[in-house]
Design a protein around this motif. Structure first.
Motif, PDB file in Angstrom:
ATOM      1  N   LYS A 269       0.687  -1.111  -0.018  1.00 52.20           N
ATOM      2  CA  LYS A 269       0.007   0.034  -0.088  1.00 52.20           C
ATOM      3  C   LYS A 269       0.791   1.290  -0.137  1.00 52.20           C
ATOM      4  N   ARG A 270       1.927   1.316   0.735  1.00 49.52           N
ATOM      5  CA  ARG A 270       2.839   2.359   0.727  1.00 49.52           C
ATOM      6  C   ARG A 270       3.174   2.861  -0.557  1.00 49.52           C
ATOM      7  N   ARG A 271       3.855   1.968  -1.591  1.00 52.59           N
ATOM      8  CA  ARG A 271       4.271   2.339  -2.774  1.00 52.59           C
ATOM      9  C   ARG A 271       2.985   2.666  -3.694  1.00 52.59           C
ATOM     10  N   ILE A 272       1.787   2.098  -3.480  1.00 54.39           N
ATOM     11  CA  ILE A 272       0.664   2.689  -4.512  1.00 54.39           C
ATOM     12  C   ILE A 272       0.456   3.931  -3.962  1.00 54.39           C
ATOM     13  N   TYR A 273       0.377   4.162  -2.565  1.00 53.60           N
ATOM     14  CA  TYR A 273       0.199   5.621  -2.070  1.00 53.60           C
ATOM     15  C   TYR A 273       1.125   6.764  -2.406  1.00 53.60           C
ATOM     16  N   ASP A 274       2.432   6.218  -2.460  1.00 55.42           N
ATOM     17  CA  ASP A 274       3.479   7.307  -2.837  1.00 55.42           C
ATOM     18  C   ASP A 274       3.412   7.562  -4.352  1.00 55.42           C
ATOM     19  N   GLU A 275       3.142   6.635  -5.265  1.00 57.16           N
ATOM     20  CA  GLU A 275       2.742   7.052  -6.554  1.00 57.16           C
ATOM     21  C   GLU A 275       1.871   7.937  -7.014  1.00 57.16           C
ATOM     22  N   LEU A 276       0.658   7.771  -6.274  1.00 57.98           N
ATOM     23  CA  LEU A 276      -0.709   8.511  -6.234  1.00 57.98           C
ATOM     24  C   LEU A 276      -0.246   9.924  -5.803  1.00 57.98           C
ATOM     25  N   GLU A 277       0.484  10.115  -4.691  1.00 62.48           N
ATOM     26  CA  GLU A 277       0.725  11.291  -4.029  1.00 62.48           C
ATOM     27  C   GLU A 277       1.738  12.133  -5.148  1.00 62.48           C
ATOM     28  N   ILE A 278       2.746  11.478  -5.833  1.00 68.66           N
ATOM     29  CA  ILE A 278       3.395  12.222  -6.801  1.00 68.66           C
ATOM     30  C   ILE A 278       2.695  12.701  -8.048  1.00 68.66           C
TER      31      ILE A 278
END
Length: 648
Positions: A269-278
């Motif tokens: 979930k952290r990596r999905i969240y980070d890509e969405l945040e970018i």
């Protein structure tokens, strides 16, 4: 064996009609999903886990043991296919399978449907290197529940003929339920053989890739090709189709799914969240929900594609995307849409920058199935028939002409040629059906005769006739005396006619009335001039850089072999002496037609003059009247397109 390809036919067939209404507008007869026979936990192997270091994606797979897999496959292959009879008014063929997992199911048998093209193009006869030819066309299996199906390109839709559609679906549903069956599904499977029967000959037209494969994509039509001699190909397209003697048969083999493994996919979930945040970091004013979902699904789908995951998991992935949307985005109330500048969106969200619960799993699971062809086969038959939707109607359409023709005005013999839009191939059988001729008539009036009399004396005599006349008076007076006068005799010769003769002249004047048009129905057989007067013109387009050039070949109809039946005449279009239509490596020509029909008539003009002796003083002259002639009828190429009519 690729799992996605094995399961796709079942899911795709269901997807084809899950949202369709039946042709009566009633509630659709929606197929139920088919689930394979369950497997006990003791029949699974030890789970295997793969972790993608780049994305953090974890895939855990637990395969069914080899012994259990072999047993499940054998059980599926031995499935018995039993007819489920229903009233013929439903126009449906139904079956049941004997496996207990399917005891509540009734399966709809698909029907074979054939058509030439979806875009109006014609059937082509392709030459092979060995001297034979091939007739390619499209074949598909239809459920009878949808009135439109995808065409060869996937995007264009094709109308399904009425003879294929299931009728009275509400009544059929009631009847199925009354017989202790409450689920309906499309019979899973693949057509394993296609054949064409022409009178007493049979041709195998099964595509090679279909005969050697356990998979077929029922969402797309198959392309089949009838390979035969050129003369037989022409006979099939130009005669047999019109005589209703061409049948297409499909041998359909059931395909039964069985469980092969179960798979669990877990996201970081952290990596999905980070890509969405970018991606959304600069956006503080609201995001259209559809855009947020698009990028979320794109990220998650790309991660699943980084690992070889066998099976069809698209539906489960959508559930995981739904879960991610709830975690990483916050829905915006309608009242705040304007101030967040996303008022145009149906749904508006903002990125949840405060989300921190990254320990909770974001995952989905699915069961991977494999399919095997069963031992039972049923046959579906359709009758191929011509589809003349590219007929060209010239002038007034007759009652026999369908609405699918392309109308042109009547073609007069003083007009230039008209383009029919029909593409011509060597050996085509062109059918010309004259409906009428509009013929200009000039009625000759009855000759007008006048007699001019001229009485002439032909016998005469003379005699002397004398008479007294006063003489001249002489005035002798030198005074008042009266003048002295005297009379004298005067004689003259008088000619007398003893007999008169009328030396007359008789004049006969020739004239004609104003012309008028006369309509002659069904002119074939009445006017041989039709055969001699119609002219075919063929234009071929050649492309040279940015310029299109056209070459023309003009051929009178009399150049070709012709046959007439009293209503129409047919012409075989091939190269003739003085008429080279087809040349190697050139495009196929487009047919034009020109009316050169001539029915000349001679008529008299001027005056005849004859005297009383019978001598001709003046003769009339002759002129030729070439009437205007309007041609009306239908032009078609026999076997231009193919369609089919379901038989059983």
């Amino acid at each position: 064996m690729n799992y996605k390809k094995q399961l796709l036919p079942l899911l795709a067939c269901t997807a084809l009609i899950a949202c369709q209404k039946d042709n009566s507008g009633h509630k659709p007869l929606t197929p139920s999903p088919i689930t394979p026979k369950p497997v006990a936990e003791t029949e699974y192997k030890t789970p295997k886990t793969i972790v993608d270091e780049k994305t953090g994606l974890t895939v855990t797979t637990q395969e069914v043991t080899d012994e259990a897999l072999a047993r499940l496959k054998q059980e599926a292959q031995l499935t018995t296919l039993t007819p489920f009879p229903v009233d013929p008014r439903y126009n449906a063929q139904l079956f049941t399978l004997d496996q207990k997992e399917y005891r509540d199911f009734v399966f709809i048998a698909p029907k074979v449907y054939a058509f030439s093209t979806a875009d109006g193009a014609r059937v082509s006869i392709l030459e092979n290197e060995d001297g034979t030819v091939s007739i390619p066309f499209h074949v598909t299996m239809v459920s009878g529940l949808e009135n439109k199906i995808p065409g060869p390109k996937g995007q264009d839709l094709i109308n399904v003929p009425e003879s294929y559609l299931i009728k009275k679906t509400d009544d059929l549903r009631t009847e199925i339920s009354s017989r202790s069956r409450n689920k309906v599904a499309l019979l899973p499977g693949c057509p394993k053989a296609f054949s064409i029967k022409v009178v007493d000959r049979e041709f195998d037209v099964t595509p090679k890739d279909l005969s050697i494969s356990d998979y077929c994509d029922l969402t797309k039509p198959f392309t089949v090709a009838l390979r035969t001699s050129k003369s037989m190909a022409q006979y099939i397209l130009q005669n047999a189709l019109y005589n209703n003697t061409v049948d297409l048969r499909a041998d359909y083999q059931t395909m039964v799914p069985y469980l092969a493994s179960k798979v669990t996919v877990t996201f970081d979930k952290r990596r999905i969240y980070d890509e969405l945040e970018i991606h959304f970091k600069a956006n503080y004013k609201g995001i259209a929900s559809v855009d947020a979902r698009y990028y979320t699904e794109k990220i998650m789908r790309n991660q699943t594609m980084s690992v070889d995951i066998r099976g069809n998991y698209d539906q489960q992935l959508q559930f995981a995307v739904d879960q991610a949307m709830k975690l990483f985005f916050v829905e915006v109330p309608d009242v705040k849409k304007v101030e967040l500048e996303c008022s145009g969106a149906m749904a508006c969200v903002t990125f949840n920058r405060d989300y921190r619960d990254f320990q909770q799993n974001l995952s989905f699971s699915f069961e991977r199935t494999e399919n095997t062809l069963g031992s039972r086969v049923f046959r579906s038959t359709t009758r191929l028939q011509p589809l003349n939707d590219r007929s060209v109607v010239i002038g007034e359409a007759s009652a026999e002409v369908t609405d699918q023709g392309f109308n042109r005005p009547s073609l007069f013999n003083n007009d230039s040629s008209i383009e029919t839009g029909l593409t011509i191939q060597p050996g085509d059988l062109l059918e010309i059906s004259p409906s009428y001729l509009n013929i200009e008539e000039r009625e000759l009036e009855k000759p007008k005769t006048t007699k001019t009399s001229n009485n002439v004396c032909v016998e005469s005599s003379t005699k002397s006739v004398c008479h007294s006349v006063p003489a001249t008076c002489i005035n002798r007076s030198a005074g008042p005396e009266v003048a002295a006068c005297r009379r004298e005799n005067v004689c003259e010769e008088v000619r007398t006619c003893g007999r008169y003769e009328d030396q007359f002249v008789i004049s006969t004047e020739y004239s004609s009335s104003l012309s008028r048009m006369k309509k002659v129905e069904r002119p074939v057989g009445q006017f041989k001039e039709i055969y001699e007067g119609l002219t075919l013109k063929f234009t071929v387009a050649t492309y040279d850089r940015n310029e299109t050039k056209f070459t023309e070949v003009v051929c009178p109809l009399r150049y070709f072999q012709r046959e007439g039946n009293g209503d129409s005449l047919t012409v075989r279009i091939e190269n003739q002496p003085g008429c080279e239509i087809f040349k190697k490596n050139q495009n196929l020509p487009i047919l034009h037609i020109k009316n050169d029909i001539q029915i000349p008539k001679k008529f008299k003009v001027g005056v005849d003059k004859v005297n009383w002796k019978g001598e001709v003083l003046h003769r009339h002259s002759e002129d030729t009247f070439s009437p205007a002639i309007g041609f009306g009828g239908t032009i078609r190429i026999r076997g231009y397109r193919i369609d089919s009519q379901h038989l059983n």
